[in-house]
Design a protein around this motif. Sequence first.
Motif, PDB file in Angstrom:
ATOM      1  N   LEU A 255       0.895  -1.233   0.165  1.00 36.35           N
ATOM      2  CA  LEU A 255       0.000   0.091  -0.072  1.00 36.35           C
ATOM      3  C   LEU A 255       0.966   1.298  -0.240  1.00 36.35           C
ATOM      4  O   LEU A 255       0.765   2.087  -0.815  1.00 36.35           O
ATOM      5  N   ALA A 256       1.832   1.260   0.848  1.00 31.44           N
ATOM      6  CA  ALA A 256       2.697   2.266   1.012  1.00 31.44           C
ATOM      7  C   ALA A 256       3.506   2.761  -0.396  1.00 31.44           C
ATOM      8  O   ALA A 256       3.566   3.763  -0.819  1.00 31.44           O
ATOM      9  N   ILE A 257       4.033   1.676  -1.132  1.00 34.56           N
ATOM     10  CA  ILE A 257       4.648   1.748  -2.457  1.00 34.56           C
ATOM     11  C   ILE A 257       3.347   2.125  -3.525  1.00 34.56           C
ATOM     12  O   ILE A 257       3.842   3.151  -4.170  1.00 34.56           O
ATOM     13  N   ALA A 258       2.466   1.767  -3.377  1.00 33.21           N
ATOM     14  CA  ALA A 258       1.202   1.907  -4.259  1.00 33.21           C
ATOM     15  C   ALA A 258       0.851   3.403  -4.075  1.00 33.21           C
ATOM     16  O   ALA A 258       0.707   4.148  -5.090  1.00 33.21           O
TER      17      ALA A 258
ATOM     18  N   VAL B  63      -2.725  -9.545 -15.501  1.00 29.17           N
ATOM     19  CA  VAL B  63      -1.974  -9.244 -14.203  1.00 29.17           C
ATOM     20  C   VAL B  63      -2.779  -8.528 -13.011  1.00 29.17           C
ATOM     21  O   VAL B  63      -2.977  -8.841 -11.965  1.00 29.17           O
ATOM     22  N   THR B  64      -3.341  -7.430 -13.675  1.00 28.95           N
ATOM     23  CA  THR B  64      -4.391  -6.529 -12.922  1.00 28.95           C
ATOM     24  C   THR B  64      -5.450  -7.394 -12.419  1.00 28.95           C
ATOM     25  O   THR B  64      -5.813  -7.257 -11.113  1.00 28.95           O
ATOM     26  N   LEU B  65      -6.129  -8.123 -13.346  1.00 28.35           N
ATOM     27  CA  LEU B  65      -7.234  -8.964 -12.889  1.00 28.35           C
ATOM     28  C   LEU B  65      -6.816 -10.056 -11.914  1.00 28.35           C
ATOM     29  O   LEU B  65      -7.595 -10.350 -10.895  1.00 28.35           O
ATOM     30  N   ALA B  66      -5.688 -10.632 -11.929  1.00 27.61           N
ATOM     31  CA  ALA B  66      -5.291 -11.695 -10.894  1.00 27.61           C
ATOM     32  C   ALA B  66      -5.116 -11.067  -9.537  1.00 27.61           C
ATOM     33  O   ALA B  66      -5.094 -11.402  -8.707  1.00 27.61           O
ATOM     34  N   THR B  67      -4.408  -9.709  -9.711  1.00 26.70           N
ATOM     35  CA  THR B  67      -3.843  -8.922  -8.339  1.00 26.70           C
ATOM     36  C   THR B  67      -5.424  -8.809  -7.446  1.00 26.70           C
ATOM     37  O   THR B  67      -5.341  -9.043  -6.447  1.00 26.70           O
ATOM     38  N   ILE B  68      -6.404  -8.219  -8.353  1.00 24.86           N
ATOM     39  CA  ILE B  68      -7.817  -7.961  -7.761  1.00 24.86           C
ATOM     40  C   ILE B  68      -8.416  -9.170  -7.147  1.00 24.86           C
ATOM     41  O   ILE B  68      -8.597  -9.266  -5.872  1.00 24.86           O
TER      42      ILE B  68
ATOM     43  N   ALA C 147       0.290  -4.534 -11.132  1.00 25.22           N
ATOM     44  CA  ALA C 147      -0.075  -5.369  -9.891  1.00 25.22           C
ATOM     45  C   ALA C 147      -0.252  -4.293  -9.024  1.00 25.22           C
ATOM     46  O   ALA C 147      -1.360  -4.131  -8.108  1.00 25.22           O
ATOM     47  N   LEU C 148       0.279  -3.173  -9.069  1.00 24.80           N
ATOM     48  CA  LEU C 148       0.045  -1.960  -8.131  1.00 24.80           C
ATOM     49  C   LEU C 148      -1.281  -1.441  -8.443  1.00 24.80           C
ATOM     50  O   LEU C 148      -1.985  -0.828  -7.351  1.00 24.80           O
ATOM     51  N   ALA C 149      -1.438  -1.371  -9.628  1.00 22.41           N
ATOM     52  CA  ALA C 149      -2.717  -0.876 -10.303  1.00 22.41           C
ATOM     53  C   ALA C 149      -4.230  -1.638  -9.480  1.00 22.41           C
ATOM     54  O   ALA C 149      -5.000  -0.929  -9.145  1.00 22.41           O
ATOM     55  N   GLY C 150      -3.816  -2.934  -9.817  1.00 22.69           N
ATOM     56  CA  GLY C 150      -4.686  -3.743  -9.046  1.00 22.69           C
ATOM     57  C   GLY C 150      -5.319  -3.367  -7.607  1.00 22.69           C
ATOM     58  O   GLY C 150      -6.218  -3.511  -7.356  1.00 22.69           O
ATOM     59  N   VAL C 151      -4.226  -3.483  -6.944  1.00 21.02           N
ATOM     60  CA  VAL C 151      -4.402  -3.246  -5.424  1.00 21.02           C
ATOM     61  C   VAL C 151      -4.776  -1.913  -5.128  1.00 21.02           C
ATOM     62  O   VAL C 151      -5.932  -1.705  -4.308  1.00 21.02           O
TER      63      VAL C 151
END
Length: 548
Positions: free
Chosen positions: A39-42, A181-186, A349-353
């Motif tokens: 979260l901090a990185i994102a 990757v985005t969908l997998a992260t979500i 992945a950060l976008a998914g978070v």
Amino acid sequence: MQRLFKPKFFTLFKRGFTRKQIIADSLAGVVVGVLALPLAIAFAVASGVSPERGLITAIVAGFLISFLGGSRVQIGGPTGAFIVIVYGIVENYGIDGLIISTVMAGFMLVGFGLLKLGSLLKYFPHPLIVGFTSGIALVIFSTQVKDALGLDIEKVPSAFGQKLLTYFEQIHTVNWYAIAVTLATIIITIYSQKIFKKIPGAFLAILLCTLAVQLFQLPVTNIASFFGEIPNSFNFSIPHVEWADLGNYVVPAMTIALLGGIESLLSAVVADGMIGGKHRSNTELIAQGVANIVTPFFGGIPATGAIARTATNVKNGGRTPIAGIVHAVTLLLIMLFLGKWAKLIPMSALAGVLIVVSYNMSEWRSFKAILKNSFFDSIILLTTFVLTVWVDLTVAIQVGVVLSALLFMKRMADMSDKNIDNPVDRDVLEDYSLVPKYINIYEISGPLFFASARRYAEIIEDLGMKSKILIIRMRHVPFVDLTGIKNFKDTIESLRDENTRIILSGVQPNVLEEFKKHNILKLINEKDIFNSFEDALTYAKTIEIKTK
């Protein structure tokens, strides 16, 4: 000063910590530290600054907020609400401008605490808070479309409309691997908690997706593509200040201070409800101020209390500031020894978070409920929401507060010609000395609205905790707004958990209708609502109370 600033850590330290609680807090702190890493990185990346700035903020500000704060369990650090503000400040004034604005905001927060303004920040009406929170959530989502779809855009415009137009024009550059990757992260973030209850979903999603991208050499951008190496150290530095330009930073600083103060106190109130505690609002504001004064000199960005991380702390057994301190230490160790691997995290992945964060922030259920009910609250909600998205947060808060005050004055003016006394209550017994000790009585004199709701709720809860039966007289309550409904409902639920019987008398028809609409009558039996106080008191005396 001593009464204004009484950190919870020192109060609890004097009483002594048990070995069992230290262990529980330490474990909770490690879990929250692991959750805070992605979260901090994102939040930092989405704000337009380098990822280590998010980590530094979570470490330095997180430690100071727990060590000096007025809440037992508050976890501080960068939050999604600041993304829009930080991005705009960096774009207009650069990193030095952000540092100066944050330090100024810190002094403002300290000033709020010293002036005992902690209670005043609670008077922001609920629809206004939902409006700008939902607006921020939509803006955060809009900033993540580029990385979520892997679009080939060098610089995303800051204006919401231009952003959407740019995405539409560049949609042909979509990267299907980035979408996967985005969908997998979500999916992992949301559903992994059902299997791995102790491992934060966001951390697990980032870990697995980063490993998958490296293993299969997927053509997606990562943190290193934009920022290079992530430093595993930080230094103290002083920004270059043009004293003549300080006036340019007053508005951004005030925005940071107001949003930071509101969000931290909201988080503390939520935490109070979860642990049955009571935070010290002015101490909390001073601690938030100190954190925002100190952190920028180490390279950090604005910080405040984080509701999601605070809730995670409580759910994992955290009950003292030790958990927040351990959370900061955990992040420091990760940055020192594992930070070099963070550069491999895919941007998608950060976008998914952050898409999950924006959804959780959106409060769409509250948004929908407000639109269905009060016309006046709907105006405040929609105005604040639209201004947050299409103009900016500063204007949204200013207009929202003024509009709330104007609409309240109109409602009061509309009520002034009406007789709000209940004739049935005029000749009732006023000598409460004859009332049995197990019965307490409280009368609400005036509207139950955003400026009075919390105070009424605190008094009612305090009286209810001391009695078996509480009669609440409402003959002089001309109307309730959504904030009043929310506080009253929360109080009734809390007293029900303590087995306190609630009886109402003299409820105005329009107020009773609002109670029905918001399901308060599911908490209070209709047979426990009376037109007159005399009938309510007679009924209360007939209820059998079991005493030891």
